[in-house]
Design a protein around this motif. Structure first.
Motif, PDB file in Angstrom:
ATOM      1  N   LEU A   1       0.841  -1.207   0.114  1.00  0.00           N
ATOM      2  CA  LEU A   1      -0.017   0.009  -0.074  1.00  0.00           C
ATOM      3  C   LEU A   1       1.055   1.297   0.045  1.00  0.00           C
ATOM      4  O   LEU A   1       0.555   2.222  -0.597  1.00  0.00           O
ATOM      5  N   MET A   2       1.769   1.235   0.762  1.00  0.00           N
ATOM      6  CA  MET A   2       3.007   2.346   0.780  1.00  0.00           C
ATOM      7  C   MET A   2       3.235   2.431  -0.783  1.00  0.00           C
ATOM      8  O   MET A   2       3.512   3.755  -1.098  1.00  0.00           O
ATOM      9  N   ALA A   3       3.854   1.371  -1.451  1.00  0.00           N
ATOM     10  CA  ALA A   3       4.262   1.551  -2.593  1.00  0.00           C
ATOM     11  C   ALA A   3       3.329   2.232  -3.561  1.00  0.00           C
ATOM     12  O   ALA A   3       3.679   3.112  -4.507  1.00  0.00           O
ATOM     13  N   ARG A   4       1.927   1.956  -3.484  1.00  0.00           N
ATOM     14  CA  ARG A   4       0.903   2.496  -4.496  1.00  0.00           C
ATOM     15  C   ARG A   4       0.767   3.803  -4.108  1.00  0.00           C
ATOM     16  O   ARG A   4       0.576   4.657  -4.892  1.00  0.00           O
ATOM     17  N   MET A   5       0.755   4.432  -2.998  1.00  0.00           N
ATOM     18  CA  MET A   5       0.588   5.696  -2.729  1.00  0.00           C
ATOM     19  C   MET A   5       1.675   6.427  -3.123  1.00  0.00           C
ATOM     20  O   MET A   5       1.629   7.586  -3.385  1.00  0.00           O
ATOM     21  N   LEU A   6       3.035   5.970  -2.764  1.00  0.00           N
ATOM     22  CA  LEU A   6       4.142   6.710  -3.395  1.00  0.00           C
ATOM     23  C   LEU A   6       4.143   6.834  -4.801  1.00  0.00           C
ATOM     24  O   LEU A   6       4.483   7.914  -5.303  1.00  0.00           O
ATOM     25  N   VAL A   7       3.855   5.852  -5.251  1.00  0.00           N
ATOM     26  CA  VAL A   7       3.994   6.002  -6.920  1.00  0.00           C
ATOM     27  C   VAL A   7       2.579   7.071  -7.443  1.00  0.00           C
ATOM     28  O   VAL A   7       2.880   7.945  -8.157  1.00  0.00           O
ATOM     29  N   ALA A   8       1.557   6.999  -6.782  1.00  0.00           N
ATOM     30  CA  ALA A   8       0.615   7.849  -7.079  1.00  0.00           C
ATOM     31  C   ALA A   8       0.790   9.156  -6.683  1.00  0.00           C
ATOM     32  O   ALA A   8       0.261  10.198  -7.036  1.00  0.00           O
ATOM     33  N   LEU A   9       1.818   9.487  -5.775  1.00  0.00           N
ATOM     34  CA  LEU A   9       2.196  10.875  -5.392  1.00  0.00           C
ATOM     35  C   LEU A   9       3.091  11.523  -6.510  1.00  0.00           C
ATOM     36  O   LEU A   9       3.005  12.762  -6.560  1.00  0.00           O
TER      37      LEU A   9
ATOM     38  N   LEU B   1       6.083  16.927   2.186  1.00  0.00           N
ATOM     39  CA  LEU B   1       5.740  16.845   3.769  1.00  0.00           C
ATOM     40  C   LEU B   1       5.227  15.593   3.971  1.00  0.00           C
ATOM     41  O   LEU B   1       4.099  15.505   2.959  1.00  0.00           O
ATOM     42  N   GLU B   2       5.420  14.882   4.807  1.00  0.00           N
ATOM     43  CA  GLU B   2       4.915  13.502   5.238  1.00  0.00           C
ATOM     44  C   GLU B   2       4.132  13.927   6.578  1.00  0.00           C
ATOM     45  O   GLU B   2       4.625  14.176   7.571  1.00  0.00           O
ATOM     46  N   VAL B   3       2.765  13.613   6.795  1.00  0.00           N
ATOM     47  CA  VAL B   3       2.023  13.910   7.857  1.00  0.00           C
ATOM     48  C   VAL B   3       1.650  12.468   8.541  1.00  0.00           C
ATOM     49  O   VAL B   3       1.060  11.850   7.738  1.00  0.00           O
ATOM     50  N   GLY B   4       2.318  12.130   9.646  1.00  0.00           N
ATOM     51  CA  GLY B   4       2.343  10.990  10.378  1.00  0.00           C
ATOM     52  C   GLY B   4       3.678  10.140  10.030  1.00  0.00           C
ATOM     53  O   GLY B   4       3.779   9.484   9.334  1.00  0.00           O
TER      54      GLY B   4
ATOM     55  N   CYS C   1      -2.152   8.818   7.876  1.00  0.00           N
ATOM     56  CA  CYS C   1      -3.032   8.674   8.796  1.00  0.00           C
ATOM     57  C   CYS C   1      -4.190   9.277   8.512  1.00  0.00           C
ATOM     58  O   CYS C   1      -4.381  10.094   7.634  1.00  0.00           O
ATOM     59  N   ALA C   2      -5.323   8.623   9.071  1.00  0.00           N
ATOM     60  CA  ALA C   2      -6.638   8.983   8.375  1.00  0.00           C
ATOM     61  C   ALA C   2      -7.329  10.412   8.868  1.00  0.00           C
ATOM     62  O   ALA C   2      -6.895  10.666  10.151  1.00  0.00           O
ATOM     63  N   LEU C   3      -7.917  10.940   8.096  1.00  0.00           N
ATOM     64  CA  LEU C   3      -8.315  12.522   8.357  1.00  0.00           C
ATOM     65  C   LEU C   3      -9.736  12.324   7.833  1.00  0.00           C
ATOM     66  O   LEU C   3     -10.286  11.816   7.034  1.00  0.00           O
ATOM     67  N   PRO C   4     -10.652  13.579   8.363  1.00  0.00           N
ATOM     68  CA  PRO C   4     -12.183  13.572   8.218  1.00  0.00           C
ATOM     69  C   PRO C   4     -12.396  14.608   6.922  1.00  0.00           C
ATOM     70  O   PRO C   4     -13.472  14.581   6.454  1.00  0.00           O
ATOM     71  N   THR C   5     -11.241  15.364   6.838  1.00  0.00           N
ATOM     72  CA  THR C   5     -11.579  16.283   5.538  1.00  0.00           C
ATOM     73  C   THR C   5     -10.116  16.638   5.246  1.00  0.00           C
ATOM     74  O   THR C   5      -9.031  16.302   5.547  1.00  0.00           O
TER      75      THR C   5
ATOM     76  N   ARG D   1       0.585  18.244  -5.315  1.00  0.00           N
ATOM     77  CA  ARG D   1      -0.356  17.326  -5.255  1.00  0.00           C
ATOM     78  C   ARG D   1      -0.273  16.711  -3.920  1.00  0.00           C
ATOM     79  O   ARG D   1       0.793  16.638  -3.214  1.00  0.00           O
ATOM     80  N   VAL D   2      -1.558  16.316  -3.541  1.00  0.00           N
ATOM     81  CA  VAL D   2      -1.574  16.032  -1.921  1.00  0.00           C
ATOM     82  C   VAL D   2      -2.421  14.729  -2.237  1.00  0.00           C
ATOM     83  O   VAL D   2      -3.492  14.428  -2.618  1.00  0.00           O
ATOM     84  N   LEU D   3      -1.848  13.769  -1.061  1.00  0.00           N
ATOM     85  CA  LEU D   3      -2.402  12.395  -1.225  1.00  0.00           C
ATOM     86  C   LEU D   3      -2.728  12.126   0.341  1.00  0.00           C
ATOM     87  O   LEU D   3      -1.660  12.132   1.246  1.00  0.00           O
ATOM     88  N   THR D   4      -4.166  11.965   0.516  1.00  0.00           N
ATOM     89  CA  THR D   4      -4.514  11.521   2.223  1.00  0.00           C
ATOM     90  C   THR D   4      -5.327  10.386   2.349  1.00  0.00           C
ATOM     91  O   THR D   4      -6.411  10.750   1.251  1.00  0.00           O
ATOM     92  N   PRO D   5      -5.469   9.967   3.164  1.00  0.00           N
ATOM     93  CA  PRO D   5      -6.525   8.709   3.280  1.00  0.00           C
ATOM     94  C   PRO D   5      -7.645   9.661   4.024  1.00  0.00           C
ATOM     95  O   PRO D   5      -7.436  10.373   4.805  1.00  0.00           O
ATOM     96  N   LEU D   6      -8.737   9.248   3.350  1.00  0.00           N
ATOM     97  CA  LEU D   6     -10.168   9.951   3.927  1.00  0.00           C
ATOM     98  C   LEU D   6     -11.156   8.751   3.744  1.00  0.00           C
ATOM     99  O   LEU D   6     -11.201   8.275   2.492  1.00  0.00           O
ATOM    100  N   ALA D   7     -11.910   8.316   4.725  1.00  0.00           N
ATOM    101  CA  ALA D   7     -13.300   7.478   4.311  1.00  0.00           C
ATOM    102  C   ALA D   7     -12.826   6.285   3.927  1.00  0.00           C
ATOM    103  O   ALA D   7     -13.262   5.776   2.978  1.00  0.00           O
ATOM    104  N   THR D   8     -11.869   5.590   4.298  1.00  0.00           N
ATOM    105  CA  THR D   8     -11.366   4.100   3.866  1.00  0.00           C
ATOM    106  C   THR D   8     -10.850   4.157   2.501  1.00  0.00           C
ATOM    107  O   THR D   8     -10.624   3.121   1.756  1.00  0.00           O
ATOM    108  N   GLY D   9     -10.553   5.339   1.942  1.00  0.00           N
ATOM    109  CA  GLY D   9      -9.853   5.498   0.901  1.00  0.00           C
ATOM    110  C   GLY D   9      -8.737   6.503   0.833  1.00  0.00           C
ATOM    111  O   GLY D   9      -8.333   6.879   1.836  1.00  0.00           O
ATOM    112  N   VAL D  10      -8.077   6.615  -0.329  1.00  0.00           N
ATOM    113  CA  VAL D  10      -6.862   7.532  -0.654  1.00  0.00           C
ATOM    114  C   VAL D  10      -7.140   8.575  -1.604  1.00  0.00           C
ATOM    115  O   VAL D  10      -7.517   8.408  -2.643  1.00  0.00           O
ATOM    116  N   LEU D  11      -7.545   9.683  -1.231  1.00  0.00           N
ATOM    117  CA  LEU D  11      -7.796  10.913  -1.968  1.00  0.00           C
ATOM    118  C   LEU D  11      -6.379  11.537  -2.541  1.00  0.00           C
ATOM    119  O   LEU D  11      -5.522  11.791  -1.845  1.00  0.00           O
TER     120      LEU D  11
END
Length: 326
Positions: A104-112, A121-124, A192-196, A210-220
């Motif tokens: 999952l980390m790999a998929r997110m980093l590629v999508a970044l 900036l990494e949050v978390g 980490c998961a955020l509400p908005t 580009r901003v990549l963030t987990p939200l509502a059991t998905g990645v935005l």
């Protein structure tokens, strides 16, 4: 451990790391970002998880690098390279921090979609492993900043990074507020998961960021136009992260009510919609929408930040299927 033990552990870690990279590669996670394959092959994950917890029939079992039993040390290092999330911090039974599933980390980093010279900036901060992967890919520790609210977490992340040979700036603070003193950023990634979408992030981004963030059991994945405008869609993959602690803290999502059909309640795509529309749509309304739209998957949803408000939507930002976010 003695010198011979260290040598054996390092050889075992290298073998397990290569196997993990092959496994992630076989899933296609590196497609579209082949440079990440080398980063995952080079960064030693075991140095970032000197201990972790594995759930078992008697509760959590602690695996750690300094166990006097050689077989236990071998289980520790092999477990560090399994493609699973690892619980790294518990408090009164609550999971505070973890090392995310590597694929999952790999998929997110590629999508970044980082490019050379990007400031990220990494949050978390977690264990520091994700920050190390970013620093390795960019070839410059100072291009990466990682932030976490818990001083214990940031201190251990700093130590893990140093042990692996990285000097990434690690900041203790509320990730929802960003790190203005290290801005501007070309990329922001939250683990980490955020509400908005926190507004301070957009203000700390360069136009086109580009901003990549987990939200509502998905990645935005958002593209930032300026400090008040951003828009983007969800990635296809499901994602479940530890909630952000601090101003952006999110409570667990709602459980579908028993009155809904069982075939709906158990569907991952419906549970995602329920989490995304929390407080804005009644679960039965969400069910009617989900069925009427043919059980849409995550990539049909998106989020827009504009005009002082933030909203989620299905298919079209200006269409009828839209709901406010906090």
């Amino acid at each position: 451990m003695g010198v011979q033990d260290d040598t054996g552990i390092e050889a075992l870690a290298a073998e397990a790391r290569a196997a993990l990279v092959r496994e992630i590669d076989a899933e296609g996670a590196f497609d579209g970002g082949p440079l990440w394959r080398e980063a995952f092959g080079a960064v030693p994950r075991h140095l970032f998880v000197p201990y972790y917890y594995v759930a078992g029939p008697r509760g959590y079992e602690r695996r750690w690098s300094q166990n006097p039993d050689p077989e236990a040390r071998e289980r520790w290092v092999r477990g560090a390279y399994e493609d699973v999330p690892l619980a790294t911090r518990l408090r009164d039974g609550e999971l505070l921090s973890s090392s995310s599933q590597p694929s999952l980390m790999a998929r997110m980093l590629v999508a970044l979609r980082v490019t050379d010279g990007d400031r990220v900036l990494e949050v978390g901060a977690g264990t520091g492993y994700n920050a190390a992967l970013l620093a390795h890919r960019l070839g410059d520790d100072d291009l990466v900043t990682t932030v976490d609210l818990e001083p214990e977490i940031t201190e251990s992340a700093r130590q893990h990074l140093a042990a692996a040979g990285y000097r990434v700036p690690v900041v203790t603070g509320d990730g929802a507020r960003g790190v203005p003193e290290r801005a501007p950023f070309d990329r922001i990634i939250a683990t980490c998961a955020l509400p908005t979408v926190p507004r301070p992030w957009l203000a700390q981004c360069r136009p086109g960021a580009r901003v990549l963030t987990p939200l509502a059991t998905g990645v935005l994945a958002l593209t930032v136009r300026d400090a008040g405008h951003a828009e983007g869609r969800f990635l296809p993959t499901a994602a479940f992260f530890v909630p952000l602690r601090g101003a952006g803290h999110v409570e667990p999502g709602p459980v579908p009510p028993a009155g809904l059909p069982g075939r709906v309640r158990e569907q991952d795509s419906f549970r995602f919609l329920l989490a995304l529309t929390r407080g804005a749509l009644d679960p039965r309304e969400a069910c009617a929408l989900w069925e009427g739209e043919g059980a849409p998957e995550r990539e049909r949803y998106g989020v827009t930040v504009a005009g002082g408000r933030t909203w989620a939507w299905l298919d079209d930002p200006a269409g009828p299927g839209a709901w406010p976010l906090p």
